[in-house]
Motif scaffolding. Structure first.
Motif, PDB file in Angstrom:
ATOM      1  N   THR A  52       0.828  -1.209   0.000  1.00  0.00           N
ATOM      2  CA  THR A  52       0.000   0.000   0.000  1.00  0.00           C
ATOM      3  C   THR A  52       0.859   1.255   0.000  1.00  0.00           C
ATOM      4  OG1 THR A  52      -1.761  -1.162   1.195  1.00  0.00           O
ATOM      5  CG2 THR A  52      -1.795   1.253   1.253  1.00  0.00           C
ATOM      6  N   TYR A  53       1.884   1.268   0.847  1.00  0.00           N
ATOM      7  CA  TYR A  53       2.777   2.430   0.885  1.00  0.00           C
ATOM      8  C   TYR A  53       3.501   2.619  -0.452  1.00  0.00           C
ATOM      9  CZ  TYR A  53       2.322   3.014   5.963  1.00  0.00           C
ATOM     10  OH  TYR A  53       1.844   3.262   7.225  1.00  0.00           O
ATOM     11  N   TYR A  54       3.951   1.515  -1.052  1.00  0.00           N
ATOM     12  CA  TYR A  54       4.785   1.609  -2.256  1.00  0.00           C
ATOM     13  C   TYR A  54       3.957   1.799  -3.529  1.00  0.00           C
ATOM     14  CZ  TYR A  54       8.383   0.381  -5.687  1.00  0.00           C
ATOM     15  OH  TYR A  54       9.247   0.396  -6.749  1.00  0.00           O
ATOM     16  N   LYS A  55       2.909   0.983  -3.692  1.00  0.00           N
ATOM     17  CA  LYS A  55       2.141   0.996  -4.945  1.00  0.00           C
ATOM     18  C   LYS A  55       1.024   2.022  -4.934  1.00  0.00           C
ATOM     19  CE  LYS A  55      -0.402  -2.115  -8.046  1.00  0.00           C
ATOM     20  NZ  LYS A  55      -0.865  -3.515  -8.251  1.00  0.00           N
ATOM     21  N   THR A  56       0.294   2.105  -3.829  1.00  0.00           N
ATOM     22  CA  THR A  56      -0.864   2.998  -3.783  1.00  0.00           C
ATOM     23  C   THR A  56      -0.467   4.431  -3.478  1.00  0.00           C
ATOM     24  OG1 THR A  56      -2.215   1.133  -3.007  1.00  0.00           O
ATOM     25  CG2 THR A  56      -3.144   3.354  -2.762  1.00  0.00           C
ATOM     26  N   TYR A  61      10.685   2.962  -2.132  1.00  0.00           N
ATOM     27  CA  TYR A  61      10.607   1.645  -1.502  1.00  0.00           C
ATOM     28  C   TYR A  61      11.236   1.625  -0.114  1.00  0.00           C
ATOM     29  CZ  TYR A  61      10.915  -3.361  -0.778  1.00  0.00           C
ATOM     30  OH  TYR A  61      10.792  -4.623  -0.239  1.00  0.00           O
ATOM     31  N   LEU A  62      12.396   2.256   0.045  1.00  0.00           N
ATOM     32  CA  LEU A  62      13.046   2.263   1.359  1.00  0.00           C
ATOM     33  C   LEU A  62      12.173   2.963   2.397  1.00  0.00           C
ATOM     34  CD1 LEU A  62      16.804   2.961   0.506  1.00  0.00           C
ATOM     35  CD2 LEU A  62      15.754   0.815   1.237  1.00  0.00           C
ATOM     36  N   LEU A  63      11.526   4.042   2.005  1.00  0.00           N
ATOM     37  CA  LEU A  63      10.617   4.732   2.924  1.00  0.00           C
ATOM     38  C   LEU A  63       9.399   3.862   3.206  1.00  0.00           C
ATOM     39  CD1 LEU A  63       9.720   7.201   4.534  1.00  0.00           C
ATOM     40  CD2 LEU A  63       8.797   8.174   2.410  1.00  0.00           C
ATOM     41  N   ALA A  64       8.922   3.159   2.187  1.00  0.00           N
ATOM     42  CA  ALA A  64       7.749   2.296   2.347  1.00  0.00           C
ATOM     43  C   ALA A  64       8.010   1.193   3.364  1.00  0.00           C
ATOM     44  CB  ALA A  64       7.343   1.705   1.004  1.00  0.00           C
ATOM     45  N   PHE A 123       3.850  -6.375  -6.366  1.00  0.00           N
ATOM     46  CA  PHE A 123       4.576  -5.118  -6.302  1.00  0.00           C
ATOM     47  C   PHE A 123       5.001  -4.681  -7.705  1.00  0.00           C
ATOM     48  CE2 PHE A 123       4.838  -5.968  -1.870  1.00  0.00           C
ATOM     49  CZ  PHE A 123       5.315  -4.828  -1.237  1.00  0.00           C
ATOM     50  N   PRO A 124       4.996  -3.380  -7.973  1.00  0.00           N
ATOM     51  CA  PRO A 124       5.666  -2.897  -9.191  1.00  0.00           C
ATOM     52  C   PRO A 124       7.169  -3.175  -9.085  1.00  0.00           C
ATOM     53  CG  PRO A 124       4.242  -1.211  -8.234  1.00  0.00           C
ATOM     54  CD  PRO A 124       4.357  -2.314  -7.216  1.00  0.00           C
ATOM     55  N   SER A 125       7.863  -3.061 -10.185  1.00  0.00           N
ATOM     56  CA  SER A 125       9.307  -3.331 -10.186  1.00  0.00           C
ATOM     57  C   SER A 125      10.026  -2.421  -9.198  1.00  0.00           C
ATOM     58  CB  SER A 125       9.886  -3.125 -11.587  1.00  0.00           C
ATOM     59  OG  SER A 125       9.313  -4.034 -12.497  1.00  0.00           O
ATOM     60  N   LEU A 204       8.440  -6.110   8.311  1.00  0.00           N
ATOM     61  CA  LEU A 204       9.525  -5.676   7.433  1.00  0.00           C
ATOM     62  C   LEU A 204       9.903  -6.779   6.450  1.00  0.00           C
ATOM     63  CD1 LEU A 204      11.608  -3.390   6.892  1.00  0.00           C
ATOM     64  CD2 LEU A 204      13.110  -4.522   8.527  1.00  0.00           C
ATOM     65  N   LEU A 205       9.996  -8.014   6.946  1.00  0.00           N
ATOM     66  CA  LEU A 205      10.307  -9.138   6.068  1.00  0.00           C
ATOM     67  C   LEU A 205       9.176  -9.398   5.078  1.00  0.00           C
ATOM     68  CD1 LEU A 205      11.972 -11.658   8.529  1.00  0.00           C
ATOM     69  CD2 LEU A 205      13.066 -10.412   6.680  1.00  0.00           C
ATOM     70  N   GLY A 206       7.934  -9.195   5.528  1.00  0.00           N
ATOM     71  CA  GLY A 206       6.808  -9.364   4.615  1.00  0.00           C
ATOM     72  C   GLY A 206       6.875  -8.387   3.459  1.00  0.00           C
ATOM     73  N   ALA A 207       7.224  -7.138   3.750  1.00  0.00           N
ATOM     74  CA  ALA A 207       7.350  -6.136   2.700  1.00  0.00           C
ATOM     75  C   ALA A 207       8.514  -6.440   1.763  1.00  0.00           C
ATOM     76  CB  ALA A 207       7.528  -4.754   3.326  1.00  0.00           C
ATOM     77  N   ALA A 208       9.525  -7.151   2.275  1.00  0.00           N
ATOM     78  CA  ALA A 208      10.659  -7.540   1.429  1.00  0.00           C
ATOM     79  C   ALA A 208      10.342  -8.786   0.606  1.00  0.00           C
ATOM     80  CB  ALA A 208      11.890  -7.787   2.297  1.00  0.00           C
ATOM     81  N   LEU A 209       9.557  -9.705   1.172  1.00  0.00           N
ATOM     82  CA  LEU A 209       9.191 -10.925   0.451  1.00  0.00           C
ATOM     83  C   LEU A 209       8.130 -10.674  -0.610  1.00  0.00           C
ATOM     84  CD1 LEU A 209       8.949 -13.858   3.034  1.00  0.00           C
ATOM     85  CD2 LEU A 209      10.484 -13.684   1.088  1.00  0.00           C
ATOM     86  N   GLY A 210       7.278  -9.659  -0.395  1.00  0.00           N
ATOM     87  CA  GLY A 210       6.188  -9.379  -1.315  1.00  0.00           C
ATOM     88  C   GLY A 210       6.603  -9.257  -2.770  1.00  0.00           C
ATOM     89  N   PRO A 211       7.667  -8.495  -3.077  1.00  0.00           N
ATOM     90  CA  PRO A 211       8.076  -8.387  -4.479  1.00  0.00           C
ATOM     91  C   PRO A 211       8.524  -9.716  -5.095  1.00  0.00           C
ATOM     92  CG  PRO A 211       9.006  -6.608  -3.184  1.00  0.00           C
ATOM     93  CD  PRO A 211       8.401  -7.568  -2.215  1.00  0.00           C
ATOM     94  N   TYR A 212       8.891 -10.680  -4.281  1.00  0.00           N
ATOM     95  CA  TYR A 212       9.382 -11.965  -4.791  1.00  0.00           C
ATOM     96  C   TYR A 212       8.255 -13.003  -4.869  1.00  0.00           C
ATOM     97  CZ  TYR A 212      12.607 -15.893  -5.438  1.00  0.00           C
ATOM     98  OH  TYR A 212      13.269 -16.987  -5.949  1.00  0.00           O
TER      99      TYR A 212
END
Length: 291
Positions: A52-56, A61-64, A123-125, A204-212
Motif C-alpha cells: 500500500t505504501y509503495y504501490k498505492t 521503496y526504502l521509505l515504504a 509489487f511494481p518493479s 519488514l520481512l513481509g514487505a521484502a518478500l512481497g516483491p518476490y
C-alpha cells in the motif's frame, strides 16, 4: 554450478526469513514467557501494508518498508497492551494467551481479505534489472535483498539486545520481572517494545518478500509454522538457535524441492522436526523451558 548457486541463494533467502521470524518467537518467549501464534500473519500484514505504501501511495521503496516496520511495530504493541496485558492482569493462563494469539491470527487474515481482497497482488518493479550475476549465475535481485535484509535484522537485533541500555533492561526483565521492576525498569514498557519489535521485524520481512512471492492473505501461514519449527529445533527461546534452526529448514526445504520432491517438502520438514525433538527435546542449544 549455476543451479547450485541459485539454490544456495534461495536457501539463504528463505532461511534468513525463518531465522528472523524465529528470533521474534524467541524474543517474546524470553521476555514474557508467552507464545505468539500470529507471528506469520504479522509478516502477511506487513506485505500488504508495504504494498500500500509503495504501490498505492507511491512512496520510495526504502521509505515504504521503513513505514511498514513502524506500522507493524505499533500493531504489535497494541496487541500486547490491548489484549495480552489485560488477559494476564485478570489471571489468564498460558493457554488463554495462545488462544488469544490464534484469534488475532484469524482476525488479521480476515481483515486483509476484507481490505485487499482474495486475489494475489504484486509489487511494481523495485529494481531496474530483472537479474544480477552471482559467481556467474543469474539470480533475482529481490532474493538478494531479502538475504541482506534478513542478515541485517539478525545482527541489528543482537546488537540492540546486547549492546544497548534498553536491550539490557529487556533481558533483565526477561530473567526476573520482579527484580527488574525493583531496580526501576519499566517492565510493561519492555513487554510492549518486545511485541512491537517482533511484529515490526515480521512486517519488514513481509514487505521484502512481497516483491518476490506476491502478496496474499495466507502468505505468512506456512512461513510462520516453518519459522516456529526452526525456533523449536534450535532451542525455543534461544536467539542463536532460532537463526541456525531457521537456516537449517531453509536449506532442507530448498534442496528437497530441487532434488527430491515438491509435493512432500513440507511434510518432510516437519517429519525432520519430530525426529529432532525425539533426539534433542530441548533443541540444539538445550534451552530450558520457562516455568
Amino acid at each position: 554450478m549455476d543451479q547450485l548457486i541459485k539454490l544456495i541463494v534461495g536457501a539463504l533467502m528463505i532461511g534468513s526469513v525463518y531465522g528472523v521470524l524465529g528470533m521474534g518467537y524467541s524474543l517474546i518467549y524470553k521476555a514474557t514467557g508467552l507464545m505468539n501464534l500470529a507471528q506469520g500473519d504479522f509478516l502477511m500484514m506487513g506485505a500488504f501494508v508495504g504494498l500500500t505504501y509503495y504501490k498505492t501511495l507511491h512512496l520510495p521503496y526504502l521509505l515504504a518498508i521503513s513505514l511498514t516496520f513502524a506500522t507493524m511495530f505499533a500493531l504489535g504493541w497494541l496487541v500486547q497492551s490491548g489484549l495480552i496485558a489485560p488477559l494476564l492482569s485478570k489471571g489468564g493462563s498460558f493457554s488463554y494467551i495462545i488462544l488469544c494469539t490464534a484469534a488475532v491470527s484469524m482476525v488479521l487474515q480476515n481483515s486483509a481479505l476484507v481490505i485487499w481482497g482474495a486475489i494475489p497482488l504484486y509489487f511494481p518493479s523495485i529494481f531496474p534489472v530483472t537479474s544480477v550475476s552471482v559467481l556467474g549465475a543469474k539470480v533475482a535481485p529481490e532474493s538478494l535483498m531479502v538475504v541482506v535484509l534478513g542478515i541485517v535484522c539478525m545482527f541489528g537485533l543482537y546488537f540492540f539486545l546486547n549492546k544497548t541500555k534498553f536491550g539490557t533492561a529487556m533481558r533483565a526483565s526477561a530473567l526476573n520481572q520482579k527484580a527488574a521492576s525493583a531496580l526501576g525498569i519499566n517492565v510493561s514498557l519492555t513487554k510492549g517494545i518486545t511485541w512491537g519489535m517482533s511484529a515490526g521485524l515480521a512486517g519488514l520481512l513481509g514487505a521484502a518478500l512481497g516483491p518476490y512471492y506476491g502478496v496474499y492473505t495466507t502468505l505468512g501461514a506456512l512461513i510462520g509454522q516453518k519459522a516456529f519449527a526452526g525456533a523449536v529445533a534450535g532451542g525455543y527461546g534461544n536467539m542463536y538457535g532460532a537463526i541456525i534452526g531457521g537456516m537449517f529448514f531453509g536449506i532442507l526445504e530448498t534442496f528437497t524441492t530441487a532434488y527430491v520432491t515438491t509435493t512432500y517438502k513440507d511434510c518432510l520438514s516437519f517429519a525432520v522436526l519430530i525426529l529432532l525433538l525425539i533426539v534433542m527435546p530441548t533443541g540444539l542449544f538445550k534451552e530450558q523451558v520457562l516455568e
